[in-house]
Design an enzyme around this catalytic site. Structure first.
Site, mmCIF file in Angstrom:
data_model
loop_
_atom_site.group_PDB
_atom_site.id
_atom_site.type_symbol
_atom_site.label_atom_id
_atom_site.label_comp_id
_atom_site.label_asym_id
_atom_site.label_seq_id
_atom_site.Cartn_x
_atom_site.Cartn_y
_atom_site.Cartn_z
ATOM 1 N N CYS A 85 66.706 64.309 35.518
ATOM 2 C CA CYS A 85 65.379 64.424 34.891
ATOM 3 C C CYS A 85 65.271 65.770 34.186
ATOM 4 O O CYS A 85 65.903 66.744 34.587
ATOM 5 C CB CYS A 85 64.264 64.340 35.940
ATOM 6 S SG CYS A 85 64.140 62.766 36.811
ATOM 7 N N CYS A 163 66.389 59.604 45.147
ATOM 8 C CA CYS A 163 66.032 59.866 43.750
ATOM 9 C C CYS A 163 64.698 59.202 43.468
ATOM 10 O O CYS A 163 64.563 57.983 43.610
ATOM 11 C CB CYS A 163 67.110 59.329 42.809
ATOM 12 S SG CYS A 163 66.687 59.508 41.062
ATOM 13 N N GLU A 337 76.776 40.275 17.915
ATOM 14 C CA GLU A 337 77.146 41.416 18.756
ATOM 15 C C GLU A 337 78.668 41.540 18.715
ATOM 16 O O GLU A 337 79.380 40.536 18.724
ATOM 17 C CB GLU A 337 76.656 41.180 20.184
ATOM 18 C CG GLU A 337 77.200 42.116 21.238
ATOM 19 C CD GLU A 337 76.778 43.553 21.010
ATOM 20 O OE1 GLU A 337 77.679 44.406 20.937
ATOM 21 O OE2 GLU A 337 75.565 43.812 20.890
ATOM 22 N N ASP A 385 68.479 46.668 17.294
ATOM 23 C CA ASP A 385 68.338 47.540 18.470
ATOM 24 C C ASP A 385 69.676 48.238 18.675
ATOM 25 O O ASP A 385 70.441 47.910 19.583
ATOM 26 C CB ASP A 385 67.959 46.703 19.701
ATOM 27 C CG ASP A 385 67.721 47.567 20.943
ATOM 28 O OD1 ASP A 385 67.719 48.811 20.819
ATOM 29 O OD2 ASP A 385 67.565 46.994 22.040
ATOM 30 N N CYS A 412 66.379 54.002 20.565
ATOM 31 C CA CYS A 412 66.360 54.935 21.691
ATOM 32 C C CYS A 412 66.560 56.367 21.214
ATOM 33 O O CYS A 412 66.726 57.280 22.033
ATOM 34 C CB CYS A 412 67.430 54.554 22.718
ATOM 35 S SG CYS A 412 69.113 54.546 22.048
#
Length: 458
Positions: A85, A163, A337, A385, A412
């Site tokens: 994180c 976690c 793909e 994507d 992303c």
């Protein structure tokens, strides 16, 4: 040679004026960029320089001279050591604001666009325990077998008992494998010497089904005490449906090798996005935040404006998650793909959901889409994507060449999204709005869905 304004080991005081893509604070010393993890925009900090390059330096936070009001105490006891994180020191509301600002900055600086509507980030009501997949490396610390995530920017393992962004079942499974590795004295992999057996454990848990898969990644075929290890895992984890061994003998940072085999149970587990069921294998790409995946895919549906009569192409379809989610509202869906196993999984998932109006094909999107066009396929909507590097020009050219009314881009990495948005604008497709979605709370990552429409010709 120009003298740089900072030197390694020097302690400096600076104002943090922005954030990097990984959440680190950014400040300037005589115009020279310094990255300071754990620092917040608006703070004045003292930081020690640890690395100096030609155009930037990295530093560690030594002291907060003036703290930002949104700074908060991280809940995780190993947050500052672990690299998993990056933003737990910020309130969740501030994290969402920072991520939106990051997207806005990228569109302005990289895309040269100031007129794009970028909505507030869609966050989570409960931004903890959201990850359905854990990939945890094993190693040694002072002669003791440990398992945890890597410290930031290194391969030094921070031993971890829990976690807070992992599904609690994943924690339980990782802890059990670690306990058994110590008890059974299974040789732990040493990546420097390339010796030992147990490299990683990967755990996948179905959010809606509760089904669990444990994958033991080994440096070779032989797994000592295999039967006892499997028996104890099965006895300890009631939700377990699959125990797999994955063989990875390469000197690589890639977690999984090409070969997997079933040690116990099934070779897949199942989970759902909305009411669409998916079979998930060790290699399957399946979004790690199931709650926000539905939020993300619902946004794709909204931007696609499907009425049930459209033809849709998914240009990076993976195992078919977006394509099959859209298929509920489309007349026909095509997915392409480059990974053959992913296409095989996509076809099986289509069968699992009794969807006969979906066609999947192996190949490069920039090669397959022009052929589809020659065969008479005319998409109303194209969805992309891509990985973090974004779409290549050839893929974007192929998409534009099919002349869809709308193009929906799932990203992303908002930097490559902004770059590709500029490219598409020059070819007649205008981005009208962007909806960021917080798929990865407490990290520096943000997912986006962007809506592109064909500009009307004058």
């Amino acid at each position: 040679m120009q003298k740089l304004p900072v030197t390694k080991g020097q302690v400096i005081e600076l104002m943090i004026t922005g954030h990097a893509h990984d959440g680190a604070g950014v400040g300037k010393v005589e115009g020279f960029t310094v990255f300071v993890p754990l620092a917040v925009q608006g703070e004045t900090v003292r930081a020690r320089i640890t690395q100096v390059k030609k155009t930037y330096a990295k530093a560690v936070l030594e002291e907060i001279v003036s703290a930002h009001p949104d700074r908060t105490r991280p809940l995780c006891p190993i947050y500052e050591q672990c690299g998993g994180c990056q933003l737990q020191h910020l309130s969740y509301e501030a994290q969402l604001k920072q991520k939106r600002q990051q997207v806005m900055d990228h569109f302005m600086r990289i895309g040269g666009m100031t007129d794009v509507v970028i909505h507030p980030v869609l966050g989570m009501d409960e931004p903890w325990r959201y990850r359905n997949k854990a990939q945890v490396p094993f190693g040694w610390i002072n002669g003791r077998a440990v398992a945890g995530f890597y410290a930031s920017g290194s391969h030094e393992i921070v031993d971890m008992e829990s976690c807070l962004i992992q599904h609690s079942a994943n924690d339980q499974a990782v802890a059990k494998v670690k306990e058994l590795a110590r008890k059974l004295k299974i040789p732990i992999y040493d990546e420097v010497k390339h010796r030992g057996v147990l490299r990683h454990v990967m755990v996948r848990t179905g959010y809606h089904t509760g089904e669990m898969m444990v994958v033991l990644v080994t440096n070779g075929e032989h797994l000592p005490h295999k039967k006892e290890l499997v028996r104890e895992l099965v006895d300890s984890l009631p939700q377990l449906k699959s125990v797999m061994q994955n063989i990875n003998t390469k000197r690589t940072n890639v977690v999984l090798g090409e070969k997997s085999r079933v040690l116990w149970g099934e070779n897949v587990i199942h989970d759902k996005i909305g009411d669409v069921v998916f079979a998930i294998s060790p290699h399957s790409f399946f979004q790690v935040n199931p709650v926000q995946t539905k939020v993300l895919y619902d946004q794709v549906v909204r931007y696609a404006q499907l009425s049930g009569e459209e033809t849709v192409i998914d240009a990076y379809c993976g195992i078919g998650t977006i394509a099959l989610y859209l298929a509920k509202k489309a007349r026909r869906v095509y997915g392409v793909e480059i990974v053959p196993q992913a296409i095989q999984d996509a076809k099986e998932n289509a069968g699992l959901n009794h969807m006969n109006h979906v066609h999947f094909e192996v190949g490069r999107a920039e090669e397959v889409m022009p052929r589809w066009l020659r065969e008479g396929i005319r998409p109303d909507v194209i969805v992309v994507d891509p990985p973090r590097k974004g779409c290549g020009p050839a893929t974007l050219d192929a998409a534009v060449g099919m002349d869809p009314e709308r193009l929906v881009y799932v990203s992303c990495n908002s930097a490559t999204l902004a770059r590709d948005a500029k490219y598409l604008k020059e070819r007649g497709y205008q981005v009208t709005e962007v909806q960021p979605v917080d798929m990865f709370p407490h990290t520096g990552h943000v997912e986006c869905v962007a809506c592109f429409v064909k500009k009307e010709e004058n």
